[in-house]
Every structure is written in C-alpha cells, then in structure tokens.
Design an enzyme around this catalytic site. Structure first.
Site, PDB file in Angstrom:
ATOM      1  N   SER A 196     -34.503 -44.732 -22.567  1.00  0.00           N
ATOM      2  CA  SER A 196     -34.318 -43.518 -21.788  1.00  0.00           C
ATOM      3  C   SER A 196     -35.249 -43.542 -20.561  1.00  0.00           C
ATOM      4  CB  SER A 196     -34.549 -42.289 -22.673  1.00  0.00           C
ATOM      5  OG  SER A 196     -34.066 -41.120 -22.046  1.00  0.00           O
ATOM      6  N   ARG A 223     -34.299 -27.571 -21.604  1.00  0.00           N
ATOM      7  CA  ARG A 223     -34.161 -28.423 -22.786  1.00  0.00           C
ATOM      8  C   ARG A 223     -32.752 -28.330 -23.369  1.00  0.00           C
ATOM      9  NH1 ARG A 223     -36.192 -33.030 -24.886  1.00  0.00           N
ATOM     10  NH2 ARG A 223     -36.489 -32.942 -27.147  1.00  0.00           N
ATOM     11  N   ASP A 225     -22.804 -42.594 -25.006  1.00  0.00           N
ATOM     12  CA  ASP A 225     -23.828 -41.967 -24.165  1.00  0.00           C
ATOM     13  C   ASP A 225     -23.168 -41.234 -23.000  1.00  0.00           C
ATOM     14  OD1 ASP A 225     -26.088 -41.326 -22.643  1.00  0.00           O
ATOM     15  OD2 ASP A 225     -27.073 -43.238 -23.055  1.00  0.00           O
ATOM     16  N   HIS A 267     -26.634 -40.414 -26.362  1.00  0.00           N
ATOM     17  CA  HIS A 267     -27.863 -41.003 -25.843  1.00  0.00           C
ATOM     18  C   HIS A 267     -28.955 -41.106 -26.896  1.00  0.00           C
ATOM     19  CE1 HIS A 267     -30.786 -42.053 -22.765  1.00  0.00           C
ATOM     20  NE2 HIS A 267     -31.569 -41.072 -23.170  1.00  0.00           N
ATOM     21  N   ASP A 268     -29.056 -40.106 -27.761  1.00  0.00           N
ATOM     22  CA  ASP A 268     -30.124 -40.083 -28.764  1.00  0.00           C
ATOM     23  C   ASP A 268     -29.900 -41.048 -29.921  1.00  0.00           C
ATOM     24  OD1 ASP A 268     -31.952 -38.418 -27.622  1.00  0.00           O
ATOM     25  OD2 ASP A 268     -31.516 -36.670 -28.863  1.00  0.00           O
TER      26      ASP A 268
END
Length: 322
Positions: free
Chosen positions: A131, A188, A268, A297-298
């Site tokens: 990332s 967030r 992603d 992505h995570d």
C-alpha cells in the site's frame, strides 16, 4: 509460535541529522529529527526493510503475523529486520505535532530511512512494502539505488492515479470541513470502502448487528472511531498529500534495474490489478504476480494466501515465476 523476542517488541528512537540538516523537497531544512523504529533479530550490515501502510506503524509483529516469525518471509532468527515510522506520521517519528504544517514527500521519507540505516550500520537492504509502503518502496528505489538489493511491492502502483488522488482529496476535504475528529472519521470511512470490494462487503457486512442499522454502516462507524482513537488528522493530511505527490516519470522508472516483485490484487478497487501490472511493465527487471482474493486492497492483511510464500522466495533470491 513466538514471532519475535520480547526485546524486539520494544520501540526504539534515534535522533538523526544532528550535524547536517535534512533538506526537504519543499526547501525546508530539518535538524534533530526523531525517528521511532523497531528491529527484529541480530544487527547485521545487510537487512530487510519493512515499509508500513498509511495508518500503520513500525510494530510489524502486531499487524503482519503472516509474514514475521521463524520460517516466514521476515525471519528474525535468520536476518536483521528494520521498520521505522515514517516522517510526517504520528507514531513516534516527527510529524505535524512537532514540525507544524509542512509538505513532505515520499522521497523525503526515504532519505530519513537511509539516515536511520546508516545509524544502525546497515549497508544493503531488501525492501518489502505494501500500500503506501509499496509507493514508498518505489521512492527508495529512485532515491537510494546503491542500497537496495531487491524490492517486493505489494498492492501499490508506480504513481498515484487521478482515482487515488481523488479519493484522498475527498478525505482531506472531510477533515477540513469537520476538524477536531469528525472529519477524520469520515475520511477513514471513505478509505475503508476503497480498501475492500463489493464482494468482500457482501460476504462480511450483510444484515444488521444493531437493530435498524445496516451492518456496513456500523462497520464503517466502528472503523472511523477506531482510527480517531489512534491517529492524527494532521498526519493523515500530510501523508496522503505525500502519496498524491509521488509522480515519477517513465524515464525515472526505467532507471530502476534491481529485481522487483510487483504484486497486484485481483479485486483491488483502490489500485486495480491492471494498473499495478502496467506499472510493473515500466520497470526493466520486474516480475508481476497477482494475489487472487475477493477482499480487495486489504487482502494483503486479511487474506494473504500464497503471498507470504511468493514474497519469501523472492526475498531469498529464488525464482518466483510469473
């Protein structure tokens, strides 16, 4: 299994640039820069450098259990491992709380990291970053080519796209609109949607956990509150700005000749696999591999699959295949 020794779990601090200042890309000189970091294993002249994500920190043993430990890609029984909190963050290295508002680049962060390695007696490094840490790995390859033996870049493009810049711009706008914490929570929430995928949320956030509230809504509320408790909105603005400003050109990327393993993630949405793969094609000595996961992505944190084995083999200099 013990991931690391008790001594390795202790955060350390170094004060760098005491005699000669660091000149930031924005033109501002910095002296007596405090850098917080962790090391794992016995000190050696060659090390593996871990570069953390946007809201991560140097405590690799806490956030990457699939990677750190005996027999894993980051093995403290066999190698010296270093991870530092980035300049501009809020986990012990100098950031806006100390320095005030200023522009910091990823290349500035790499220069600080180089000074830390010199402080530790490290002369050569293998790099692994995911990332923001992957973007920072590219900055290291451009800024410190004499130090880097090889680099593994996970879930990161070679430069920030308009899509990624747009997401960060929206997050910073939320912080400006509601300073004091509420904006950071919204920032967030925006980020978390880009870190997951529609398939991932459909699998993990269906129904209601609180009566009358969608599960995904309570999930995003929880993630916002959780970040607010541990992170600084000024650092969020500074670090996302540094990511957006990283825009190396094709000629610069063509100058990177060390072996690079570039990992895309199939689902992603923040850094689509096609974009990550296209960036790898701009490097003269890159191998591309794709992690298949529905978790977006995570996935590098929550659904690593074959990733540790692939990265471990690459860092050891073994063939990883295409």
């Amino acid at each position: 299994m013990e991931r690391c020794s008790p001594a390795d779990r202790v955060k350390k601090t170094a004060v760098l640039f005491r005699t000669s200042p660091l000149l930031l890309d924005c033109g501002r000189p910095l002296s007596d820069v405090r850098v917080a970091y962790h090391t794992y294993g016995e000190a050696q002249e060659e090390a593996t450098l871990v570069l953390h994500a946007l809201t991560g920190d140097s405590a690799v043993h806490e956030w990457w259990p699939d990677f750190l430990g005996a027999g894993l890609p980051l093995d403290p029984t066999q190698e010296f491992i270093v991870c530092a909190n980035v300049l501009g963050g809020c986990a012990g290295t100098d950031g806006p709380a100390v320095l005030g508002d200023l522009s910091i680049s990823l290349r500035d962060m790499a220069r600080v990291g180089r000074a830390l390695l010199e402080h530790l007696g490290v002369r050569r490094v293998r790099i692994i970053g995911a990332s923001m840490g992957g973007l920072l790995a590219y900055a290291w390859l451009l800024e410190c080519p004499d130090l880097v033996v090889r680099a593994a870049v996970i879930g990161a493009p070679v430069r920030h796209s308009p899509w990624a810049v747009g997401l960060n711009s929206a997050a910073r706008a939320a912080i400006r609109a509601a300073p004091g914490g509420e904006g950071l929570k919204v920032a967030r929430q925006i980020a978390m949607l880009s870190y997951r995928s529609p398939q991932s949320l459909a699998q993990t956030q269906t129904g209601q956990r609180i009566p009358g509230v969608h599960a995904v809504t309570s999930y995003l509320d929880y993630q916002g509150e959780k970040l607010l408790a541990r992170f600084c909105e000024s650092s969020y603005v500074t670090l996302t700005g540094a990511m957006d400003g990283f825009q190396p050109n094709t000629a610069e990327l063509a100058s990177i000749h060390v072996p690079v393993l570039v990992v895309g993630i199939s689902s992603d949405m923040l850094y689509p696999a096609a974009e990550v793969s296209a960036g790898a094609a701009e490097l003269p000595n890159a191998t591309y591999w794709e992690l298949d996961s529905i978790h977006g992505h995570d996935a590098f944190l929550m659904d690593a699959g074959e990733l540790p084995g692939r990265v471990g083999a690459f860092l050891r200099g073994e063939k990883t295949g295409h």
